[in-house]
Design a protein around this motif. Structure first.
Motif, mmCIF file in Angstrom:
data_model
loop_
_atom_site.group_PDB
_atom_site.id
_atom_site.type_symbol
_atom_site.label_atom_id
_atom_site.label_comp_id
_atom_site.label_asym_id
_atom_site.label_seq_id
_atom_site.Cartn_x
_atom_site.Cartn_y
_atom_site.Cartn_z
ATOM 1 N N HIS A 228 0.838 -1.203 0.000
ATOM 2 C CA HIS A 228 0.000 0.000 0.000
ATOM 3 C C HIS A 228 0.871 1.250 0.000
ATOM 4 C CE1 HIS A 228 -2.022 3.308 2.181
ATOM 5 N NE2 HIS A 228 -3.061 2.959 1.459
ATOM 6 N N ASP A 229 1.875 1.287 0.882
ATOM 7 C CA ASP A 229 2.720 2.468 0.987
ATOM 8 C C ASP A 229 3.439 2.767 -0.328
ATOM 9 O OD1 ASP A 229 1.905 2.544 3.597
ATOM 10 O OD2 ASP A 229 3.757 1.748 4.429
ATOM 11 N N ALA A 230 3.837 1.720 -1.043
ATOM 12 C CA ALA A 230 4.615 1.920 -2.264
ATOM 13 C C ALA A 230 3.745 2.154 -3.502
ATOM 14 C CB ALA A 230 5.524 0.710 -2.493
ATOM 15 N N PHE A 231 2.592 1.488 -3.584
ATOM 16 C CA PHE A 231 1.879 1.456 -4.863
ATOM 17 C C PHE A 231 0.427 1.918 -4.819
ATOM 18 C CE2 PHE A 231 5.203 -1.830 -5.168
ATOM 19 C CZ PHE A 231 5.921 -1.316 -6.245
ATOM 20 N N ALA A 232 -0.107 2.241 -3.640
ATOM 21 C CA ALA A 232 -1.522 2.586 -3.572
ATOM 22 C C ALA A 232 -1.872 3.773 -4.462
ATOM 23 C CB ALA A 232 -1.927 2.871 -2.124
ATOM 24 N N LEU A 358 5.926 -8.456 -6.565
ATOM 25 C CA LEU A 358 4.530 -8.843 -6.750
ATOM 26 C C LEU A 358 3.803 -7.897 -7.686
ATOM 27 C CD1 LEU A 358 3.570 -9.789 -3.066
ATOM 28 C CD2 LEU A 358 3.769 -11.360 -5.014
ATOM 29 N N TYR A 359 3.994 -6.598 -7.490
ATOM 30 C CA TYR A 359 3.277 -5.636 -8.324
ATOM 31 C C TYR A 359 3.724 -5.735 -9.779
ATOM 32 C CZ TYR A 359 0.918 -1.375 -9.741
ATOM 33 O OH TYR A 359 0.097 -0.473 -10.368
ATOM 34 N N ASP A 360 5.000 -6.009 -9.964
ATOM 35 C CA ASP A 360 5.529 -6.143 -11.317
ATOM 36 C C ASP A 360 4.941 -7.358 -12.037
ATOM 37 O OD1 ASP A 360 7.227 -5.364 -13.464
ATOM 38 O OD2 ASP A 360 8.642 -6.924 -12.891
ATOM 39 N N THR A 364 -2.336 -5.644 -8.795
ATOM 40 C CA THR A 364 -3.050 -5.468 -7.535
ATOM 41 C C THR A 364 -3.381 -6.793 -6.841
ATOM 42 O OG1 THR A 364 -5.170 -5.383 -8.717
ATOM 43 C CG2 THR A 364 -4.066 -3.285 -8.266
ATOM 44 N N LYS A 365 -3.305 -7.912 -7.565
ATOM 45 C CA LYS A 365 -3.532 -9.211 -6.921
ATOM 46 C C LYS A 365 -2.488 -9.481 -5.834
ATOM 47 C CE LYS A 365 -7.066 -10.081 -9.487
ATOM 48 N NZ LYS A 365 -8.417 -9.918 -8.906
ATOM 49 N N GLY A 366 -1.375 -8.763 -5.905
ATOM 50 C CA GLY A 366 -0.365 -8.900 -4.865
ATOM 51 C C GLY A 366 -0.875 -8.516 -3.489
ATOM 52 N N PHE A 367 -1.963 -7.711 -3.436
ATOM 53 C CA PHE A 367 -2.527 -7.353 -2.135
ATOM 54 C C PHE A 367 -3.102 -8.566 -1.417
ATOM 55 C CE2 PHE A 367 -2.494 -2.971 -3.819
ATOM 56 C CZ PHE A 367 -2.008 -2.300 -2.702
ATOM 57 N N TRP A 368 -3.438 -9.638 -2.145
ATOM 58 C CA TRP A 368 -3.877 -10.859 -1.487
ATOM 59 C C TRP A 368 -2.755 -11.452 -0.625
ATOM 60 C CZ3 TRP A 368 -8.648 -11.931 -0.734
ATOM 61 C CH2 TRP A 368 -9.632 -11.626 -1.682
ATOM 62 N N VAL A 369 -1.521 -11.311 -1.096
ATOM 63 C CA VAL A 369 -0.386 -11.789 -0.300
ATOM 64 C C VAL A 369 -0.265 -10.958 0.966
ATOM 65 C CG1 VAL A 369 2.114 -12.139 -0.275
ATOM 66 C CG2 VAL A 369 0.801 -12.622 -2.355
ATOM 67 N N MET A 370 -0.461 -9.630 0.834
ATOM 68 C CA MET A 370 -0.409 -8.765 2.019
ATOM 69 C C MET A 370 -1.515 -9.143 3.015
ATOM 70 S SD MET A 370 2.184 -6.827 1.347
ATOM 71 C CE MET A 370 2.918 -8.134 0.330
ATOM 72 N N ALA A 371 -2.700 -9.467 2.475
ATOM 73 C CA ALA A 371 -3.799 -9.890 3.359
ATOM 74 C C ALA A 371 -3.435 -11.165 4.108
ATOM 75 C CB ALA A 371 -5.069 -10.091 2.534
ATOM 76 N N ALA A 372 -2.806 -12.116 3.399
ATOM 77 C CA ALA A 372 -2.415 -13.377 4.032
ATOM 78 C C ALA A 372 -1.339 -13.156 5.090
ATOM 79 C CB ALA A 372 -1.923 -14.362 2.975
#
Length: 388
Positions: A228-232, A358-360, A364-372
């Motif tokens: 979030h901090d880097a790509f939101a 992840l973002y590369d 945005t599906k990388g946010f699922w990893v952050m959620a996990a």
């Protein structure tokens, strides 16, 4: 006797007021410089790769210097003195940015990073010694967050008129004001006695299973903020959300943080305890990043940005309560700098690297990893009552 009690209450109120001002100047100093530092460095001749190298090197210096200085402060029983000295040195080195150009800025930045590394944990140590009431600390820390917002907005306006040099100037002045305030607190904030186990601070903390466990929980929840901090803002702008609205969303998160520090957080801690508060912060993070993974619908973003009050402020209050319960006062500066370094700083740095990958590759599906990652902190936090 009555006069003595009135005098004591007056001293407490005066000390709390000075602590509030100290946090306002400290976090106000951060707000005056940190958002604008990369742009300032660019005006002084550094290119993008050089700016990235400088900021990365400064982060590494902070990770090393923070715990070491915290341990020295505990060893000598002189936390306020170390805080005052660190603020004064930070003021001088921040002002030195104004005279630096090109490669000279790297040396200044590394020295400034070492000086500023322990400031927030040492300030927390002073505040916790002055008051063990979560509501009082929440008000003090909330003032810091509010000051960060105010000085960021004000510095942006001033920079628009006078240029980016106004950022280091304002930051240096606020650090100096913080040093003066700390000297006024030095007489009553922390007992001026060395730690009895002067050589065993890090080893004692490493051997404490409860300390290790809540630092791990904090690292998982805070580290999950990295994407979030880097790509939101990049994600939001790609879906048509302009800079003005993106700025308001960011400000909403900080306002939620202030609200939790000032009001909601202490009440939640009193009701559910720090272990459940940590678990709640982790669950809020999992929900926040799961929604971000699915949509950038503006009403949804407004709702999840408010969760920042739980995912950061409540977590921080819970961890400080656990440090007070777990760590003797003579090792508290060491504990707070270790928590700040490994639970907050190092976790964020490592997860930033993962977030870029992840973002590369998956966007945005990388946010699922952050959620996990955030969700994985729940069993860690829930296991804390079993460790005594």
């Amino acid at each position: 006797m009555l006069a003595t009690e009135e005098g004591t209450e007056r001293d407490v109120r005066t000390g709390s007021g000075r602590l509030l001002l100290l946090f306002a100047t400290l976090y106000g100093a951060y707000g005056a410089l940190s958002p604008f530092l990369p742009a300032f460095l660019e005006t002084r001749g550094l290119g993008p790769s050089e700016i990235g190298t400088l900021l990365s090197a400064a982060m590494l210096v902070r990770l090393a210097a923070g715990p070491l200085i915290g341990r020295l402060a505990d060893r000598h029983g002189a936390v306020p003195a170390f805080l005052a000295g660190g603020l004064a040195l930070s003021a001088l080195l921040t002002l030195a940015f104004l005279g630096g150009h090109g490669s000279m800025l790297l040396a200044i930045a590394l020295a400034q990073a070492a000086a500023t590394a322990p400031l927030a944990p040492l300030a927390d140590t002073v505040a916790l010694a002055g008051s063990r009431d979560g509501a009082v600390y929440g008000r003090i820390r909330g003032a810091g967050s509010a000051a960060f917002i105010a000085t960021t907005v004000l510095a942006g306006s001033i920079i628009g008129i006078f240029g980016y040099g106004a950022g280091p100037l304002a930051c240096g002045v606020l650090f100096a004001a913080g040093a003066a305030l700390t000297l006024r607190l030095a007489g009553n904030a922390v007992p001026a006695r060395p730690a009895e186990d002067a050589g065993g601070g890090f080893a004692a903390l490493a051997a404490d299973a409860r300390f290790r466990r809540f630092v791990l929980a904090a690292a998982l929840v805070i580290g999950a903020h990295a994407m979030h901090d880097a790509f939101a803002v990049i994600v939001w702008q790609a879906t048509g959300i302009g800079p003005r609205v993106a700025g308001l969303l960011w400000a909403e998160a900080v306002l939620a943080e202030v609200t939790v520090f000032l009001w909601l957080g202490p009440r939640l801690l009193a009701r559910i305890g720090p272990d459940r508060a940590l678990a709640l912060a982790a669950l809020a993070g999992a929900l926040r990043w799961a929604v971000q993974a699915q949509t950038s619908w503006l009403p949804g973003l407004v709702l999840i940005q408010a969760l920042h009050g739980l995912t950061f402020a409540l977590l921080h209050l819970a961890c400080l309560r656990l440090i007070v319960e777990t760590v003797p006062e003579q090792r508290r500066a060491t504990a707070l700098t270790v928590y700040g370094t490994f639970g907050l700083g190092l976790a964020s740095a490592l997860m930033l690297l993962l977030s870029g990958f992840l973002y590369d590759h998956v966007g945005t599906k990388g946010f699922w990893v952050m959620a996990a990652v955030s969700l994985s902190a729940v069993p860690v936090a829930r296991g804390l009552p079993d460790i005594r």
